[in-house]
Design a protein around this motif. Sequence first.
Motif, PDB file in Angstrom:
ATOM      1  N   SER A   1       1.679   5.372  -0.812  1.00 33.34           N
ATOM      2  CA  SER A   1       0.881   7.246  -0.935  1.00 33.34           C
ATOM      3  C   SER A   1       1.617   7.818  -1.559  1.00 33.34           C
TER       4      SER A   1
ATOM      5  N   CYS B   1       0.771  -1.096  -0.086  1.00 30.97           N
ATOM      6  CA  CYS B   1       0.117  -0.015   0.014  1.00 30.97           C
ATOM      7  C   CYS B   1       0.908   1.129  -0.013  1.00 30.97           C
TER       8      CYS B   1
ATOM      9  N   ASP C   1      -3.494   7.334   7.212  1.00 26.95           N
ATOM     10  CA  ASP C   1      -4.511   6.704   8.038  1.00 26.95           C
ATOM     11  C   ASP C   1      -5.092   7.528   9.166  1.00 26.95           C
TER      12      ASP C   1
ATOM     13  N   ILE D   1      -8.759  -0.965   0.531  1.00 28.91           N
ATOM     14  CA  ILE D   1      -7.610  -2.041   0.432  1.00 28.91           C
ATOM     15  C   ILE D   1      -8.301  -3.220   0.587  1.00 28.91           C
TER      16      ILE D   1
ATOM     17  N   SER E   1       7.345   5.797   0.430  1.00 33.99           N
ATOM     18  CA  SER E   1       6.411   4.656  -0.011  1.00 33.99           C
ATOM     19  C   SER E   1       7.605   3.801  -0.810  1.00 33.99           C
TER      20      SER E   1
ATOM     21  N   ILE F   1       2.264  -2.441   4.810  1.00 30.25           N
ATOM     22  CA  ILE F   1       1.908  -1.199   4.913  1.00 30.25           C
ATOM     23  C   ILE F   1       2.826  -0.348   5.833  1.00 30.25           C
TER      24      ILE F   1
ATOM     25  N   MET G   1       0.808   5.336   3.892  1.00 30.20           N
ATOM     26  CA  MET G   1      -0.755   5.162   3.522  1.00 30.20           C
ATOM     27  C   MET G   1      -1.478   6.085   4.557  1.00 30.20           C
TER      28      MET G   1
ATOM     29  N   THR H   1      -4.089   0.060  10.455  1.00 31.25           N
ATOM     30  CA  THR H   1      -3.703  -1.210  10.617  1.00 31.25           C
ATOM     31  C   THR H   1      -5.129  -1.919  11.528  1.00 31.25           C
TER      32      THR H   1
ATOM     33  N   ILE I   1       3.760  -4.437   8.953  1.00 35.89           N
ATOM     34  CA  ILE I   1       3.950  -3.025   9.295  1.00 35.89           C
ATOM     35  C   ILE I   1       5.390  -2.609   9.151  1.00 35.89           C
TER      36      ILE I   1
ATOM     37  N   LEU J   1      -0.487  -9.038   7.901  1.00 37.07           N
ATOM     38  CA  LEU J   1       0.060  -7.615   7.653  1.00 37.07           C
ATOM     39  C   LEU J   1       1.303  -7.396   8.000  1.00 37.07           C
TER      40      LEU J   1
END
Length: 396
Positions: A266, A264, A396, A335, A271, A349, A394, A366, A380, A378
């Motif tokens: 942004s 993911c 959030d 997502i 990123s 992410i 991303m 998350t 992180i 996931l």
Amino acid sequence: MNIKGDFLNNSNFPKLENKSLPPLSYELSSPRRGKYKIFIGMAPGVGKTYRMLEEAHALKKEGVDVVIGLLETHGRKETAQKAEGLEMIARKQIERGGLTLTEMDTDAIIARSPQLVLIDELAHTNVPGSLREKRYQDVEVILAQGIDVYSTMNIQHLESLNDLVAKITGVVVRERVPDRILEEATEVVVIDVTPETLQERLLEGKIYAPQKIQQSLDNFFQRRNLIALRELALREVADNVEEDAIASTPQGQFCNIHERVMVCVSTYPNSVQLLRRGARIAGYMNAPLFTVYVAHPERFITKEESLYLETFEKLCKEFEGTFIRVTSNDIAEAIAQVAEKYRITQIVIGASQRSRWQILFKGSLTHKLLRLLKDVDLHIISTEKNGIPNRPAMED
């Protein structure tokens, strides 16, 4: 379609004397279509034909009417011996250019009307002037008459893998079979051996004549080629297993067979780190890579941010991944929808940079994803580069 894996130590392998039958005129109609079983492997010599003959003998003992419609032993005496005791339909003789050539006699097989017919080398191209161009087309005619068929083929003959096989081996495969043939089969059995075992068989003269052994080892039968082809064979049938399972399993109750990684991103430069990390994870898992960017419908991105996205998309393609853009005012929901559509198993992410109070009142991406997704891991990732403070990869 039912897919099986089979680990075999026997080899493929002479043309036996055939009995002849008169040709027949027939119509393409039957109360039912015959059942179709395909034995597939990574390369010649894994034991596809041998295993097909073994099963035929077992069925014959059970009273099934089995005949050999076409057998290619390539001089392998073990295969020729295994064919003994099974009725063989004589090949049709075709005169062409002063030569007498032979092909499978489809009319004679239908006239004989067995319960099961064995047809080797599915991808074979028939002699010019034959009624049909390819052997798999003859098989379709036989199946339409309600006769069950066992066939063999190698993974490199599958149409959709043609370019990839050429890239791996340097060999352009001319004889190809449409993917639908494999998809429409009642059952597919993977005949699998290790690359080392296959090379040993080659050196023992069980696959090709002595004069072709070294040339084969230096080219198509290189270990790295065999490893890649083996993986293609196993992955192809696993894909079919997954598709069949999805079609027959109630929604939400199926667990994916293949790993699929999604990153993911942004409009922040950090990123790039996420994308590289995701590409490494995909590489470790030998999994396809997806990159998703969720755009807010009411927010316009700057020129600088647009350049970042172009960079991410280009990098994703360099990693042979798929870049996906979606528009939504709910990032987590978007997502989750993409993950479900592409059957993602791993999501990468960026770590949230929000304060504890912000997370308490608004929640984190998350936590939202954990609520929305099932059977998805996931990853992180904390991102920082060249002294630039971490910023959420991303929003959030």
